[in-house]
Scaffold this active site. Structure first.
Site, PDB file in Angstrom:
ATOM      1  N   PHE A 221     -54.994   1.019 -29.846  1.00 42.79           N
ATOM      2  CA  PHE A 221     -56.066   1.536 -28.989  1.00 42.79           C
ATOM      3  C   PHE A 221     -56.166   3.054 -29.232  1.00 42.79           C
ATOM      4  CE2 PHE A 221     -54.098  -2.015 -26.688  1.00 42.79           C
ATOM      5  CZ  PHE A 221     -55.169  -2.850 -26.469  1.00 42.79           C
ATOM      6  N   ASP A 242     -58.178   0.280 -33.567  1.00 40.87           N
ATOM      7  CA  ASP A 242     -59.142   0.244 -32.471  1.00 40.87           C
ATOM      8  C   ASP A 242     -60.221  -0.768 -32.841  1.00 40.87           C
ATOM      9  OD1 ASP A 242     -59.627   2.421 -29.993  1.00 40.87           O
ATOM     10  OD2 ASP A 242     -61.403   1.270 -30.547  1.00 40.87           O
ATOM     11  N   SER A 243     -60.876  -1.318 -31.819  1.00 38.56           N
ATOM     12  CA  SER A 243     -61.943  -2.283 -32.110  1.00 38.56           C
ATOM     13  C   SER A 243     -63.278  -1.583 -32.313  1.00 38.56           C
ATOM     14  CB  SER A 243     -62.042  -3.311 -30.980  1.00 38.56           C
ATOM     15  OG  SER A 243     -62.249  -2.640 -29.764  1.00 38.56           O
ATOM     16  N   ALA A 269     -56.661  -5.436 -30.882  1.00 41.84           N
ATOM     17  CA  ALA A 269     -55.247  -5.086 -30.734  1.00 41.84           C
ATOM     18  C   ALA A 269     -54.399  -6.331 -30.477  1.00 41.84           C
ATOM     19  CB  ALA A 269     -55.081  -4.094 -29.591  1.00 41.84           C
ATOM     20  N   ASP A 289     -52.069   2.261 -25.701  1.00 38.99           N
ATOM     21  CA  ASP A 289     -52.860   3.000 -24.698  1.00 38.99           C
ATOM     22  C   ASP A 289     -54.172   2.257 -24.450  1.00 38.99           C
ATOM     23  OD1 ASP A 289     -53.819   4.903 -22.954  1.00 38.99           O
ATOM     24  OD2 ASP A 289     -54.437   6.307 -24.518  1.00 38.99           O
ATOM     25  N   CYS A 329     -53.785   3.196 -17.562  1.00 37.66           N
ATOM     26  CA  CYS A 329     -54.608   4.130 -16.782  1.00 37.66           C
ATOM     27  C   CYS A 329     -55.271   3.424 -15.604  1.00 37.66           C
ATOM     28  CB  CYS A 329     -55.634   4.828 -17.671  1.00 37.66           C
ATOM     29  SG  CYS A 329     -56.711   3.682 -18.527  1.00 37.66           S
TER      30      CYS A 329
HETATM   31  N1  SAH Z   1     -55.382   6.430 -27.048  1.00 38.65           N
HETATM   32  C1  SAH Z   1     -56.727   6.953 -26.999  1.00 38.65           C
HETATM   33  C2  SAH Z   1     -57.529   6.446 -25.825  1.00 38.65           C
HETATM   34  C3  SAH Z   1     -57.698   4.956 -25.780  1.00 38.65           C
HETATM   35  S1  SAH Z   1     -59.081   4.454 -24.834  1.00 38.65           S
HETATM   36  C4  SAH Z   1     -56.658   8.485 -26.948  1.00 38.65           C
HETATM   37  O1  SAH Z   1     -55.611   9.018 -26.602  1.00 38.65           O
HETATM   38  O2  SAH Z   1     -57.647   9.124 -27.268  1.00 38.65           O
HETATM   39  C5  SAH Z   1     -59.103   2.756 -25.137  1.00 38.65           C
HETATM   40  C6  SAH Z   1     -59.578   2.341 -26.519  1.00 38.65           C
HETATM   41  O3  SAH Z   1     -59.350   0.952 -26.642  1.00 38.65           O
HETATM   42  C7  SAH Z   1     -61.058   2.558 -26.820  1.00 38.65           C
HETATM   43  O4  SAH Z   1     -61.174   3.346 -27.967  1.00 38.65           O
HETATM   44  C8  SAH Z   1     -61.600   1.137 -27.105  1.00 38.65           C
HETATM   45  O5  SAH Z   1     -62.522   1.103 -28.197  1.00 38.65           O
HETATM   46  C9  SAH Z   1     -60.354   0.396 -27.486  1.00 38.65           C
HETATM   47  N2  SAH Z   1     -60.313  -1.051 -27.248  1.00 38.65           N
HETATM   48  C10 SAH Z   1     -60.723  -1.738 -26.163  1.00 38.65           C
HETATM   49  N3  SAH Z   1     -60.412  -3.046 -26.274  1.00 38.65           N
HETATM   50  C11 SAH Z   1     -59.790  -3.189 -27.469  1.00 38.65           C
HETATM   51  C12 SAH Z   1     -59.193  -4.303 -28.164  1.00 38.65           C
HETATM   52  N4  SAH Z   1     -59.183  -5.527 -27.635  1.00 38.65           N
HETATM   53  N5  SAH Z   1     -58.619  -4.085 -29.360  1.00 38.65           N
HETATM   54  C13 SAH Z   1     -58.610  -2.849 -29.898  1.00 38.65           C
HETATM   55  N6  SAH Z   1     -59.139  -1.769 -29.290  1.00 38.65           N
HETATM   56  C14 SAH Z   1     -59.726  -1.935 -28.103  1.00 38.65           C
END
Ligand code: SAH
Length: 386
Positions: A221, A242-243, A269, A289, A329
């Protein structure tokens, strides 16, 4: 004048600043654009509040005293918020300057990204024209930003029954810049395309994660690379997952900006971790995250299952001696719930975990002890010993 029920009054006396609509006894003739006096059912004064005619949170206390000069109070609160952060923020020109209730300015959020301020207004009172004018002039006088951008959350404006408004420049011309956080550089574009930036609340956790990171690292993520970019100088190889393709495109630009070689993987993820844990792919450092899984209390059970699955898979994928950095969060997931989930995941993965840090949000996102809603971020760093 707003009169509140005994339950509303005791909430305020206990140190909270909110009174829900169901605890309002009378609010006849109250306007939402200026502060109002709040009393208990006997008429005893409890303080001065901002009132919303539509939100479930009808009253947000702004002072325990009568307020004679509201613009002067706003100016003072802004000055205090800026001064509070001076000794707390280091090596970064991106941080939150005003965090709503936590800075005694309910309904106002202001973030600084180098020379651009990004402002978000969440309540009727902060949206009133004279209030906007005071906020802009004080922020400008104190911080001399190149520009101030307003970021609009259409859903919030709808809930507050405020007229629709577009995000845009309030002052100045530039909407993009490069900011520095812990010495790492990030692109910022307030308006064009996808909003860019970093998660400011993770600023101190980025630096903490880097202290324990080693070997081959996976930032799950990763969004625009917040953790990955901080880990890169400490690790032999870093991959970010990330997705969202647009997020990864900005992440790649950030990697180039910092002369880092990071592999970006567009994937789910859950699927990827399942695949890695099953196929024998191993890492020395994993960051988790995810977005908030529990948006409301109702989602809590499903959210805990989601967190557990992710953490379980990550633990199975870590080598002995590996570092897990795991975050949530979701405000509705308490620190206790989160640690319990992690203990369960460790047990099920047959791994022994040593906690090295139990952390929260960066200090520019203050937590008020008597307002539990101000604490939402958990970041646990643990080392797998076997
Ligand atoms: N760690 C990052 C913030 C993460 S925010 C930082 O510090 O900047 C959450 C992220 O999860 C977003 O970018 C979103 O695109 C991604 N996301 C949401 N669901 C997801 C999934 N199932 N698989 C992968 N990424 C995902």
């Amino acid at each position: 004048m707003v009169k509140v029920s005994p339950r509303g009054a005791s909430r305020l006396k206990d140190g909270h600043v909110w009174v829900y609509r169901s605890d309002i006894v009378s609010a006849a003739g109250v306007s939402s654009g200026s502060p109002v006096m709040v009393t208990d059912h006997r008429g005893q004064i409890l303080g001065t509040a901002l009132y919303s005619s539509s939100s479930q949170i009808a009253v947000r206390l702004i002072s325990r005293d009568p307020v004679a000069d509201f613009p002067a109070l706003l100016r003072q609160r802004i000055a205090d918020a800026i001064a509070y952060r001076e000794p707390l923020v280091h090596d970064s020109n991106a941080y939150r300057i005003i965090f709503s209730e936590a800075d005694f300015l309910p309904g106002l959020i202001v973030d600084r990204y180098n020379n651009i301020l990004s402002m978000q207004i969440l309540t009727q009172a902060m949206d009133a024209e004279p209030v906007r004018g005071t906020l802009l002039s004080e922020l400008t006088e104190r911080l001399h930003p190149a520009s101030i951008v307003e970021r609009v959350d259409p859903r919030v404006r709808q809930l507050e029954e405020l007229p629709a408004r577009a995000s845009g420049l309030l002052q100045g011309e530039s909407t993009s810049t490069v900011f520095t956080m812990n010495g790492v550089q990030f692109q910022f574009d307030a308006l064009e395309g996808q909003k860019t930036g970093a998660f400011l609340d993770q600023r101190e956790n980025y630096a903490a994660a880097a202290r324990y990171a080693h070997g081959e690292a996976l930032d799950v993520f990763c969004y625009q690379g917040g953790f990955a970019l901080h880990l890169a100088p400490r690790c032999s190889h870093v991959a970010g997952v990330d997705s969202s393709r647009p997020a990864l495109e900005v992440a790649d630009q950030n990697a180039i900006l910092n002369h880092c070689d990071i592999e970006w993987i567009e994937a789910s993820a859950f699927d990827l971790l399942k695949d890695y844990s099953g196929s024998g792919q191993r890492y020395d450092t994993i960051v988790l995250d995810p977005p908030a899984f529990a948006k409301s209390k109702r989602d809590l059970d499903a959210a805990m299952r989601g967190y557990k699955e992710l953490n379980l898979r990550a633990l199975k994928t870590l080598r002995p001696g590996g570092t897990l950095v795991t975050c949530s969060c979701s405000y509705h997931v308490s620190q206790g719930d989160f640690l319990e989930m992690l203990a369960g995941a460790a047990r099920d993965a047959h791994r022994t975990l040593r906690l090295v840090e139990v952390r929260g949000q960066a200090k520019d996102h203050p937590v008020l002890l008597n307002i539990p809603e101000t604490a939402y971020l958990k970041c646990v760093i643990a080392i797998v010993s076997n």
